[in-house]
Design a protein around this motif. Structure first.
Motif, PDB file in Angstrom:
ATOM      1  N   ASN A   1     -62.730  46.400  19.995  1.00 57.28           N
ATOM      2  CA  ASN A   1     -63.558  47.257  19.158  1.00 57.28           C
ATOM      3  C   ASN A   1     -63.803  48.610  19.834  1.00 57.28           C
ATOM      4  O   ASN A   1     -63.804  49.644  19.176  1.00 57.28           O
ATOM      5  CB  ASN A   1     -64.888  46.568  18.831  1.00 57.28           C
ATOM      6  N   SER A   2     -63.954  48.585  21.143  1.00 55.70           N
ATOM      7  CA  SER A   2     -64.148  49.810  21.912  1.00 55.70           C
ATOM      8  C   SER A   2     -62.905  50.702  21.881  1.00 55.70           C
ATOM      9  O   SER A   2     -63.008  51.922  21.935  1.00 55.70           O
ATOM     10  CB  SER A   2     -64.500  49.454  23.355  1.00 55.70           C
TER      11      SER A   2
ATOM     12  N   ILE B   1     -74.387  43.985  26.523  1.00 55.75           N
ATOM     13  CA  ILE B   1     -73.962  42.713  27.105  1.00 55.75           C
ATOM     14  C   ILE B   1     -74.134  42.809  28.608  1.00 55.75           C
ATOM     15  O   ILE B   1     -73.587  43.702  29.252  1.00 55.75           O
ATOM     16  CB  ILE B   1     -72.501  42.394  26.742  1.00 55.75           C
TER      17      ILE B   1
ATOM     18  N   ARG C   1     -73.446  50.113  24.630  1.00 55.45           N
ATOM     19  CA  ARG C   1     -73.438  49.995  23.166  1.00 55.45           C
ATOM     20  C   ARG C   1     -73.707  48.575  22.694  1.00 55.45           C
ATOM     21  O   ARG C   1     -74.445  48.359  21.742  1.00 55.45           O
ATOM     22  CB  ARG C   1     -72.096  50.472  22.625  1.00 55.45           C
ATOM     23  N   TYR C   2     -73.078  47.604  23.350  1.00 51.57           N
ATOM     24  CA  TYR C   2     -73.212  46.220  22.910  1.00 51.57           C
ATOM     25  C   TYR C   2     -74.305  45.463  23.664  1.00 51.57           C
ATOM     26  O   TYR C   2     -74.599  44.324  23.331  1.00 51.57           O
ATOM     27  CB  TYR C   2     -71.883  45.482  23.047  1.00 51.57           C
TER      28      TYR C   2
ATOM     29  N   GLU D   1     -69.264  51.104  27.792  1.00 49.20           N
ATOM     30  CA  GLU D   1     -69.543  50.829  26.385  1.00 49.20           C
ATOM     31  C   GLU D   1     -69.971  49.385  26.169  1.00 49.20           C
ATOM     32  O   GLU D   1     -70.903  49.115  25.404  1.00 49.20           O
ATOM     33  CB  GLU D   1     -68.329  51.149  25.515  1.00 49.20           C
ATOM     34  N   VAL D   2     -69.313  48.458  26.827  1.00 51.08           N
ATOM     35  CA  VAL D   2     -69.680  47.042  26.688  1.00 51.08           C
ATOM     36  C   VAL D   2     -71.122  46.828  27.126  1.00 51.08           C
ATOM     37  O   VAL D   2     -71.887  46.128  26.461  1.00 51.08           O
ATOM     38  CB  VAL D   2     -68.712  46.132  27.485  1.00 51.08           C
ATOM     39  N   LYS D   3     -71.491  47.460  28.219  1.00 52.49           N
ATOM     40  CA  LYS D   3     -72.860  47.302  28.729  1.00 52.49           C
ATOM     41  C   LYS D   3     -73.877  48.088  27.915  1.00 52.49           C
ATOM     42  O   LYS D   3     -74.982  47.609  27.666  1.00 52.49           O
ATOM     43  CB  LYS D   3     -72.929  47.739  30.192  1.00 52.49           C
TER      44      LYS D   3
ATOM     45  N   THR E   1     -70.827  36.624  23.271  1.00 56.41           N
ATOM     46  CA  THR E   1     -70.718  37.898  23.988  1.00 56.41           C
ATOM     47  C   THR E   1     -69.837  37.743  25.225  1.00 56.41           C
ATOM     48  O   THR E   1     -68.646  38.026  25.173  1.00 56.41           O
ATOM     49  CB  THR E   1     -72.105  38.448  24.374  1.00 56.41           C
TER      50      THR E   1
ATOM     51  N   TYR F   1     -65.059  42.749  21.940  1.00 51.18           N
ATOM     52  CA  TYR F   1     -65.788  43.987  22.189  1.00 51.18           C
ATOM     53  C   TYR F   1     -64.873  45.037  22.808  1.00 51.18           C
ATOM     54  O   TYR F   1     -64.998  46.225  22.513  1.00 51.18           O
ATOM     55  CB  TYR F   1     -66.994  43.712  23.087  1.00 51.18           C
TER      56      TYR F   1
END
Length: 114
Positions: free
Chosen positions: A23-24, A45, A42-43, A38-40, A13, A20
């Protein structure tokens, strides 16, 4: 979560945020703030905003992303080189998982004894 698993999760991660980020951005350009969110979210992380911006800077420097200004905001978009690297990384992940006898979504055996 044990130490080994914690290190493993960090490697796939935080130490590989670029995957990521791309992908976003696959469905279109986003601002840095939108990418961080989104990283925080959806994923899930746990990473600092600064870390994501450092990755964005390095990715742009390496030709994986390009940025542009619109309405006073900086947007990022993935480049062809970025998509090639992303697709290669995903293929490497799938190949690795197949060596662990994973099936689609790793719904196969966990290796645990009955």
């Amino acid at each position: 979560m044990g130490k080994a698993l914690t290190r493993f999760v960090s490697k796939i991660t935080k130490e590989n945020l670029w995957i990521y980020v791309i992908n976003s951005l696959i469905n279109g350009p986003k601002t840095g703030y939108e990418i961080v969110k989104e990283v925080k979210g959806r994923y899930m992380i746990r990473v600092t905003t600064v870390s994501v911006y450092v990755v964005l800077y390095k990715m742009e420097r390496d030709g994986l992303l390009k940025s542009f200004d619109k309405d006073g905001k900086k947007y990022y978009m993935v480049t062809e080189e970025g998509l090639r690297e992303y697709n290669s990384a995903i293929k490497a992940l799938v190949d690795l998982l197949s060596r662990f006898n994973c099936v689609l979504k790793c719904g196969g055996s966990t290796g645990e004894k009955p």
